[in-house]
Scaffold this motif. Sequence first.
Motif, PDB file in Angstrom:
ATOM      1  N   TRP A  50       0.820  -1.211   0.000  1.00 24.05           N
ATOM      2  CA  TRP A  50       0.000   0.000   0.000  1.00 24.05           C
ATOM      3  C   TRP A  50       0.856   1.265   0.000  1.00 24.05           C
ATOM      4  O   TRP A  50       0.509   2.260  -0.649  1.00 24.05           O
ATOM      5  N   ARG A  51       1.968   1.243   0.710  1.00 26.64           N
ATOM      6  CA  ARG A  51       2.830   2.427   0.773  1.00 26.64           C
ATOM      7  C   ARG A  51       3.513   2.705  -0.560  1.00 26.64           C
ATOM      8  O   ARG A  51       4.099   3.779  -0.725  1.00 26.64           O
ATOM      9  N   ARG A  52       3.451   1.782  -1.484  1.00 30.78           N
ATOM     10  CA  ARG A  52       4.045   1.976  -2.804  1.00 30.78           C
ATOM     11  C   ARG A  52       2.988   2.229  -3.876  1.00 30.78           C
ATOM     12  O   ARG A  52       3.311   2.234  -5.061  1.00 30.78           O
ATOM     13  N   LEU A  53       1.764   2.433  -3.464  1.00 29.67           N
ATOM     14  CA  LEU A  53       0.674   2.782  -4.367  1.00 29.67           C
ATOM     15  C   LEU A  53       0.291   4.243  -4.189  1.00 29.67           C
ATOM     16  O   LEU A  53       0.527   4.840  -3.141  1.00 29.67           O
ATOM     17  N   ASN A  54      -0.307   4.805  -5.229  1.00 31.71           N
ATOM     18  CA  ASN A  54      -0.803   6.179  -5.166  1.00 31.71           C
ATOM     19  C   ASN A  54      -2.264   6.149  -4.750  1.00 31.71           C
ATOM     20  O   ASN A  54      -3.128   5.741  -5.532  1.00 31.71           O
ATOM     21  N   PRO A  55      -2.599   6.545  -3.522  1.00 29.02           N
ATOM     22  CA  PRO A  55      -3.990   6.436  -3.061  1.00 29.02           C
ATOM     23  C   PRO A  55      -4.981   7.219  -3.920  1.00 29.02           C
ATOM     24  O   PRO A  55      -6.176   6.898  -3.928  1.00 29.02           O
ATOM     25  N   ASP A  56      -4.513   8.254  -4.623  1.00 26.56           N
ATOM     26  CA  ASP A  56      -5.428   9.106  -5.385  1.00 26.56           C
ATOM     27  C   ASP A  56      -5.913   8.435  -6.666  1.00 26.56           C
ATOM     28  O   ASP A  56      -6.985   8.794  -7.174  1.00 26.56           O
ATOM     29  N   VAL A  57      -5.158   7.493  -7.189  1.00 29.95           N
ATOM     30  CA  VAL A  57      -5.525   6.883  -8.469  1.00 29.95           C
ATOM     31  C   VAL A  57      -5.741   5.378  -8.377  1.00 29.95           C
ATOM     32  O   VAL A  57      -6.196   4.770  -9.339  1.00 29.95           O
ATOM     33  N   VAL A  58      -5.425   4.766  -7.250  1.00 26.70           N
ATOM     34  CA  VAL A  58      -5.535   3.311  -7.148  1.00 26.70           C
ATOM     35  C   VAL A  58      -7.011   2.897  -7.169  1.00 26.70           C
ATOM     36  O   VAL A  58      -7.887   3.598  -6.650  1.00 26.70           O
ATOM     37  N   ARG A  59      -7.285   1.758  -7.794  1.00 27.03           N
ATOM     38  CA  ARG A  59      -8.646   1.224  -7.895  1.00 27.03           C
ATOM     39  C   ARG A  59      -8.698  -0.148  -7.227  1.00 27.03           C
ATOM     40  O   ARG A  59      -7.678  -0.766  -6.965  1.00 27.03           O
ATOM     41  N   TRP A  60      -9.931  -0.619  -7.000  1.00 27.56           N
ATOM     42  CA  TRP A  60     -10.094  -1.949  -6.431  1.00 27.56           C
ATOM     43  C   TRP A  60      -9.506  -3.008  -7.365  1.00 27.56           C
ATOM     44  O   TRP A  60      -8.983  -4.024  -6.911  1.00 27.56           O
ATOM     45  N   GLN A  61      -9.590  -2.766  -8.665  1.00 26.08           N
ATOM     46  CA  GLN A  61      -9.012  -3.709  -9.617  1.00 26.08           C
ATOM     47  C   GLN A  61      -7.496  -3.810  -9.436  1.00 26.08           C
ATOM     48  O   GLN A  61      -6.918  -4.888  -9.516  1.00 26.08           O
ATOM     49  N   ASP A  62      -6.849  -2.668  -9.171  1.00 23.62           N
ATOM     50  CA  ASP A  62      -5.409  -2.690  -8.939  1.00 23.62           C
ATOM     51  C   ASP A  62      -5.075  -3.494  -7.680  1.00 23.62           C
ATOM     52  O   ASP A  62      -4.105  -4.258  -7.661  1.00 23.62           O
ATOM     53  N   LEU A  63      -5.877  -3.312  -6.644  1.00 23.22           N
ATOM     54  CA  LEU A  63      -5.632  -4.049  -5.408  1.00 23.22           C
ATOM     55  C   LEU A  63      -5.806  -5.550  -5.614  1.00 23.22           C
ATOM     56  O   LEU A  63      -5.095  -6.358  -5.009  1.00 23.22           O
ATOM     57  N   SER A  64      -6.762  -5.928  -6.456  1.00 32.16           N
ATOM     58  CA  SER A  64      -6.945  -7.359  -6.726  1.00 32.16           C
ATOM     59  C   SER A  64      -5.735  -7.940  -7.440  1.00 32.16           C
ATOM     60  O   SER A  64      -5.354  -9.094  -7.202  1.00 32.16           O
ATOM     61  N   TRP A  65      -5.106  -7.155  -8.327  1.00 29.27           N
ATOM     62  CA  TRP A  65      -3.882  -7.612  -8.979  1.00 29.27           C
ATOM     63  C   TRP A  65      -2.772  -7.802  -7.946  1.00 29.27           C
ATOM     64  O   TRP A  65      -2.009  -8.781  -8.009  1.00 29.27           O
ATOM     65  N   VAL A  66      -2.655  -6.881  -7.008  1.00 27.04           N
ATOM     66  CA  VAL A  66      -1.624  -6.996  -5.975  1.00 27.04           C
ATOM     67  C   VAL A  66      -1.833  -8.257  -5.148  1.00 27.04           C
ATOM     68  O   VAL A  66      -0.911  -9.042  -4.917  1.00 27.04           O
ATOM     69  N   VAL A  67      -3.072  -8.457  -4.692  1.00 23.36           N
ATOM     70  CA  VAL A  67      -3.370  -9.634  -3.873  1.00 23.36           C
ATOM     71  C   VAL A  67      -3.174 -10.915  -4.686  1.00 23.36           C
ATOM     72  O   VAL A  67      -2.659 -11.920  -4.181  1.00 23.36           O
ATOM     73  N   GLY A  68      -3.560 -10.894  -5.966  1.00 21.44           N
ATOM     74  CA  GLY A  68      -3.382 -12.070  -6.804  1.00 21.44           C
ATOM     75  C   GLY A  68      -1.921 -12.457  -6.951  1.00 21.44           C
ATOM     76  O   GLY A  68      -1.559 -13.636  -6.816  1.00 21.44           O
ATOM     77  N   GLY A  69      -1.072 -11.474  -7.246  1.00 20.87           N
ATOM     78  CA  GLY A  69       0.357 -11.766  -7.359  1.00 20.87           C
ATOM     79  C   GLY A  69       0.936 -12.267  -6.054  1.00 20.87           C
ATOM     80  O   GLY A  69       1.759 -13.197  -6.042  1.00 20.87           O
ATOM     81  N   LEU A  70       0.497 -11.682  -4.943  1.00 18.37           N
ATOM     82  CA  LEU A  70       0.993 -12.104  -3.639  1.00 18.37           C
ATOM     83  C   LEU A  70       0.585 -13.539  -3.326  1.00 18.37           C
ATOM     84  O   LEU A  70       1.398 -14.352  -2.874  1.00 18.37           O
ATOM     85  N   VAL A  71      -0.678 -13.875  -3.568  1.00 16.70           N
ATOM     86  CA  VAL A  71      -1.176 -15.212  -3.241  1.00 16.70           C
ATOM     87  C   VAL A  71      -0.501 -16.276  -4.097  1.00 16.70           C
ATOM     88  O   VAL A  71      -0.081 -17.328  -3.593  1.00 16.70           O
TER      89      VAL A  71
END
Length: 414
Positions: free
Chosen positions: A330-351
């Motif tokens: 999260w600290r490496r994301l831009n809170p102003d432009v990040v979307r739920w879709q972007d977060l799903s990509w992050v979680v997917g890569g992590l899992v």
Amino acid sequence: MSAPSGTNAARPGRTVDAAERPPRGERFAAVTSGAWAALQAVVLSYAVVALLAVVGVLGAAQSPDAAWTSALGVATWFWLLGHGVPVAAGGATVTLVPLGIGALALFTSYVSTKRSTLPTLAGWVGSTVTYTLLTVVLAALAGGAPDPTTSVAPVVALAGLGGAVVGGGGAALGLLAQPDGPEPVRPGGRIDRWVPDVLRLGMRAAVVALALLVGAGALLTLVWVVAGRATSDDIVTGLDPGWIGGVVLAAAQLALLPNLVVWATAWLAGPGFAVGQGTAFATTGTVAGPLPAVPLLAALPGPDWAGPAAVVWGPAVVVATGVVAGVFAWRRLNPDVVRWQDLSWVVGGLVVVTGVMTALLQWWAGGAAGSGRLSDVGASPFVTAGVVAAEVGAGAAAALAWGHLGLSERLRRR
């Protein structure tokens, strides 16, 4: 702007300019430097194992020539076992890899590459290929398959695979550690275009989670060792190995200590592990059986470690590693432009990365330590990988959702 002239202008599909390619002489020098680093790594790691094997046979009643021959044979097979090559012992095939020997070989490859190899792809190829070839040659010279009735080809293939993984992995780490080493992902390169940056961020977060999980397993193993110290001392007293046998026994336990650390991560996650058929060491309960007289096994968790509290706090530690990994992302994301879709990509890569790496670690740390009951040692790779990936992913998803919803700011305002 006019198109660039020359050969590259007529071949727009090329992503690397010919001017950027090193001359053939420099590529040869890089390959040679990599080969030299691989030779150093093999010699250094093998020398350590051979030295311990020689110490082990010093007290044996053998002629000097027979002692040296026996020591070198034992050293070769133990070194190969550290690379995943099965070994015949006492009429059984041993596939349990002593991760300490594999870690020693990986470290020597890392140090040799960092010091001696030119930081180019050719250098990495030269180091990996040379290390693999040397491992294959040692496997062929060691006598082939553990079972004389089987073909030597599978053993040589396993030696090549183990050599490529250990030697190539150590060489890659050594190149990346150099001050002028290559970047893992070149900006504008193919990986940078094909793999979304949010997916790569999730993969980096998975490395953070795995490092924390292995660290937690190491701390838990240290506690187990301290708790079982009295039993371990009794086993050593009963064995009475002497100073020579004591040195060999201590080295053998150090070689297997990383295996116990990996198994401890499976214990934390919940599935647990086994040390022999019919045994189970998990937070839900302990089913122990007769075990070999090895002092390190005194560190195995007893029934007092299992119970409702362990069922809660063990997986909670794994989830906490996911939370830290989620905060890292999260600290490496831009809170102003990040979307739920972007977060799903992050979680997917992590899992995905967490699951794959956990499965590989548990598979590498387990196997057969002998025949009969000892043919089943370690944790289930796929079950453990699924549970760890789910727990780490849940923690990371919670941390990312918390940041995306701005819950911290809302709590401050209230």
